[in-house]
Write a protein that holds these residues in place. Structure first.
Motif, PDB file in Angstrom:
ATOM      1  N   LEU A   1      -0.715   9.623  13.756  1.00 54.49           N
ATOM      2  CA  LEU A   1      -2.016   9.300  13.183  1.00 54.49           C
ATOM      3  C   LEU A   1      -3.100  10.189  13.791  1.00 54.49           C
ATOM      4  O   LEU A   1      -3.001  10.601  14.957  1.00 54.49           O
ATOM      5  CB  LEU A   1      -2.357   7.831  13.444  1.00 54.49           C
ATOM      6  N   PRO A   2      -4.158  10.484  13.036  1.00 59.61           N
ATOM      7  CA  PRO A   2      -5.258  11.285  13.593  1.00 59.61           C
ATOM      8  C   PRO A   2      -5.996  10.518  14.685  1.00 59.61           C
ATOM      9  O   PRO A   2      -6.051   9.287  14.677  1.00 59.61           O
ATOM     10  CB  PRO A   2      -6.161  11.535  12.377  1.00 59.61           C
ATOM     11  N   SER A   3      -6.573  11.258  15.635  1.00 62.10           N
ATOM     12  CA  SER A   3      -7.305  10.654  16.739  1.00 62.10           C
ATOM     13  C   SER A   3      -8.528   9.908  16.221  1.00 62.10           C
ATOM     14  O   SER A   3      -9.193  10.336  15.283  1.00 62.10           O
ATOM     15  CB  SER A   3      -7.747  11.738  17.731  1.00 62.10           C
TER      16      SER A   3
ATOM     17  N   GLN B   1       2.791   1.337   9.362  1.00 61.16           N
ATOM     18  CA  GLN B   1       3.117   0.039   8.773  1.00 61.16           C
ATOM     19  C   GLN B   1       3.575  -0.968   9.829  1.00 61.16           C
ATOM     20  O   GLN B   1       4.407  -1.840   9.577  1.00 61.16           O
ATOM     21  CB  GLN B   1       4.180   0.197   7.689  1.00 61.16           C
ATOM     22  N   GLY B   2       2.963  -0.877  11.013  1.00 63.24           N
ATOM     23  CA  GLY B   2       3.363  -1.745  12.108  1.00 63.24           C
ATOM     24  C   GLY B   2       3.199  -3.227  11.822  1.00 63.24           C
ATOM     25  O   GLY B   2       4.081  -4.033  12.155  1.00 63.24           O
ATOM     26  N   LEU B   3       2.093  -3.613  11.190  1.00 60.73           N
ATOM     27  CA  LEU B   3       1.876  -5.029  10.898  1.00 60.73           C
ATOM     28  C   LEU B   3       2.841  -5.523   9.830  1.00 60.73           C
ATOM     29  O   LEU B   3       3.333  -6.657   9.897  1.00 60.73           O
ATOM     30  CB  LEU B   3       0.423  -5.266  10.471  1.00 60.73           C
ATOM     31  N   PHE B   4       3.114  -4.681   8.838  1.00 61.14           N
ATOM     32  CA  PHE B   4       4.109  -5.047   7.831  1.00 61.14           C
ATOM     33  C   PHE B   4       5.471  -5.249   8.487  1.00 61.14           C
ATOM     34  O   PHE B   4       6.165  -6.240   8.208  1.00 61.14           O
ATOM     35  CB  PHE B   4       4.207  -3.958   6.755  1.00 61.14           C
ATOM     36  N   ASP B   5       5.872  -4.332   9.359  1.00 63.68           N
ATOM     37  CA  ASP B   5       7.157  -4.468  10.046  1.00 63.68           C
ATOM     38  C   ASP B   5       7.208  -5.755  10.859  1.00 63.68           C
ATOM     39  O   ASP B   5       8.218  -6.473  10.856  1.00 63.68           O
ATOM     40  CB  ASP B   5       7.400  -3.268  10.962  1.00 63.68           C
TER      41      ASP B   5
ATOM     42  N   TYR C   1       0.808  -1.216   0.000  1.00 67.41           N
ATOM     43  CA  TYR C   1       0.000   0.000   0.000  1.00 67.41           C
ATOM     44  C   TYR C   1       0.847   1.275   0.000  1.00 67.41           C
ATOM     45  O   TYR C   1       0.310   2.384   0.001  1.00 67.41           O
ATOM     46  CB  TYR C   1      -0.956   0.018   1.197  1.00 67.41           C
ATOM     47  N   ALA C   2       2.171   1.125  -0.008  1.00 63.74           N
ATOM     48  CA  ALA C   2       3.038   2.311   0.032  1.00 63.74           C
ATOM     49  C   ALA C   2       2.862   3.201  -1.190  1.00 63.74           C
ATOM     50  O   ALA C   2       3.165   4.397  -1.141  1.00 63.74           O
ATOM     51  CB  ALA C   2       4.502   1.886   0.160  1.00 63.74           C
ATOM     52  N   SER C   3       2.351   2.629  -2.287  1.00 65.61           N
ATOM     53  CA  SER C   3       2.200   3.398  -3.519  1.00 65.61           C
ATOM     54  C   SER C   3       1.090   4.443  -3.431  1.00 65.61           C
ATOM     55  O   SER C   3       1.087   5.411  -4.196  1.00 65.61           O
ATOM     56  CB  SER C   3       1.922   2.454  -4.696  1.00 65.61           C
ATOM     57  N   PHE C   4       0.131   4.243  -2.514  1.00 64.24           N
ATOM     58  CA  PHE C   4      -0.985   5.201  -2.459  1.00 64.24           C
ATOM     59  C   PHE C   4      -1.336   5.663  -1.044  1.00 64.24           C
ATOM     60  O   PHE C   4      -2.244   6.474  -0.876  1.00 64.24           O
ATOM     61  CB  PHE C   4      -2.234   4.620  -3.139  1.00 64.24           C
ATOM     62  N   CYS C   5      -0.643   5.170  -0.033  1.00 64.73           N
ATOM     63  CA  CYS C   5      -0.889   5.601   1.343  1.00 64.73           C
ATOM     64  C   CYS C   5       0.284   6.428   1.864  1.00 64.73           C
ATOM     65  O   CYS C   5       1.445   6.135   1.551  1.00 64.73           O
ATOM     66  CB  CYS C   5      -1.075   4.388   2.264  1.00 64.73           C
ATOM     67  N   ASN C   6      -0.037   7.434   2.659  1.00 59.97           N
ATOM     68  CA  ASN C   6       0.977   8.222   3.350  1.00 59.97           C
ATOM     69  C   ASN C   6       1.308   7.510   4.653  1.00 59.97           C
ATOM     70  O   ASN C   6       0.497   7.496   5.584  1.00 59.97           O
ATOM     71  CB  ASN C   6       0.453   9.637   3.618  1.00 59.97           C
ATOM     72  N   ILE C   7       2.505   6.908   4.727  1.00 59.49           N
ATOM     73  CA  ILE C   7       2.891   6.115   5.896  1.00 59.49           C
ATOM     74  C   ILE C   7       3.602   7.013   6.901  1.00 59.49           C
ATOM     75  O   ILE C   7       4.576   7.688   6.566  1.00 59.49           O
ATOM     76  CB  ILE C   7       3.793   4.941   5.480  1.00 59.49           C
ATOM     77  N   VAL C   8       3.087   7.016   8.141  1.00 59.15           N
ATOM     78  CA  VAL C   8       3.643   7.863   9.190  1.00 59.15           C
ATOM     79  C   VAL C   8       3.895   7.018  10.443  1.00 59.15           C
ATOM     80  O   VAL C   8       3.476   5.861  10.537  1.00 59.15           O
ATOM     81  CB  VAL C   8       2.688   9.030   9.530  1.00 59.15           C
ATOM     82  N   HIS C   9       4.552   7.627  11.417  1.00 58.52           N
ATOM     83  CA  HIS C   9       4.732   6.981  12.719  1.00 58.52           C
ATOM     84  C   HIS C   9       3.371   6.912  13.412  1.00 58.52           C
ATOM     85  O   HIS C   9       2.547   7.831  13.273  1.00 58.52           O
ATOM     86  CB  HIS C   9       5.714   7.775  13.571  1.00 58.52           C
TER      87      HIS C   9
END
Length: 271
Positions: free
Chosen positions: A63-65, A143-147, A51-59
């Motif tokens: 993430l928003p509340s 991307q915690g689950l991917f990691d 999903y890295a091609s279309f999602c903005n991956i952040v820490h």
């Protein structure tokens, strides 16, 4: 069929239709074949999730509340987060087959069926998200689950312990808490749809955790290890051994956890 080549395509594709098509083909192949990798096959340690091609991956802290469900934007934030978990879970199921080739045919079929379920969950949630005026990828994700999948790439035992028996079981714990909060707003049709979707997901995720438990037990038996002791050891190894404030005991029991293990993990009771 180049079974493992097709699995790699499914894993790397960012298109849900492609993932679904390949999943169907892979399952159909397993109905008449026990797939074996080519002699030179070496599973890849992926650098980026599909999903890295279309999602903005952040820490995760960025993430928003997801605490406010009284607006469409608040509901959409929640649904987007769960939709992301389901998209991630599709790849986790594919990767469980792709990476661990020295497993029985029943194992491969189990996780392809899980991938099939997760695709359906994703479509159901993304449909609700669109009714809210958003689509998957509109909000940042982590991307915690991917990691976690890449960190456990070298051990089937670790993978089964960390992904289904820890993370997916944690999802079973969290599900009723989300539904409880949503029920304050259940006069809204979309909120009711979310609650219904959460019920479907909980029921089917119990089966996914049960499959994870089955193959965790299988891996422990193969290595002549005590499952209860080994599970806690693996959680400690990945710094994940912590007590859950709201453990879904009934769901975990249905998924294969024994009462003594649940009490040891922090359950207040096992009724």
């Amino acid at each position: 069929m180049d079974f493992y080549g097709q699995l790699q395509k499914a894993l790397q594709s960012d298109d849900i239709d492609t993932k679904e098509m390949l999943c169907g083909e892979l399952l159909a192949y397993c109905n008449t074949n026990d797939p074996k990798p080519k002699d030179d096959f070496e599973p890849i340690i992926f650098e980026h999730p599909s999903y890295a091609s279309f999602c903005n991956i952040v820490h995760p802290r960025d993430l928003p509340s997801r605490r406010h469900f009284d607006t469409k934007e608040g509901l959409a934030t929640l649904v987007h987060a769960i939709t992301h978990i389901e998209f991630s879970a599709i790849d986790l199921a594919f990767d469980a087959v792709y990476r661990f080739v020295d497993t029985p045919l029943e194992y491969k079929i189990d996780w392809l069926i899980v991938a099939e379920d997760e695709i359906r969950h994703f479509r159901m949630l993304n449909g609700i998200l669109k009714q809210l005026g958003f689509s998957y990828g509109d909000m940042p994700v982590h991307q915690g689950l991917f990691d976690a999948s890449m960190h456990t790439a070298g051990s089937l035992l670790d993978r089964m312990a960390i992904i289904p028996r820890h993370y997916e079981a944690t999802g079973l714990d969290v599900n009723p808490q989300i539904v409880k909060k949503l029920q304050r707003y259940d006069k809204d049709l979309l909120t009711k749809q979310i609650i219904e979707a959460m019920a479907v997901i909980e029921t089917e995720e119990i089966d996914h955790v049960r499959k994870g438990d089955r193959w965790f037990q299988w891996a422990c038996k193969k290595e002549q290890l005590d499952p209860k002791v080994t599970f806690k050891t693996v959680l400690q190894k990945y710094e994940l051994l912590r007590q859950r404030p709201h453990m879904n005991v009934s769901a975990r029991k249905a998924a294969g956890f024994a009462c003594d293990e649940l009490l040891d993990l922090g359950a207040k009771s096992c009724d």
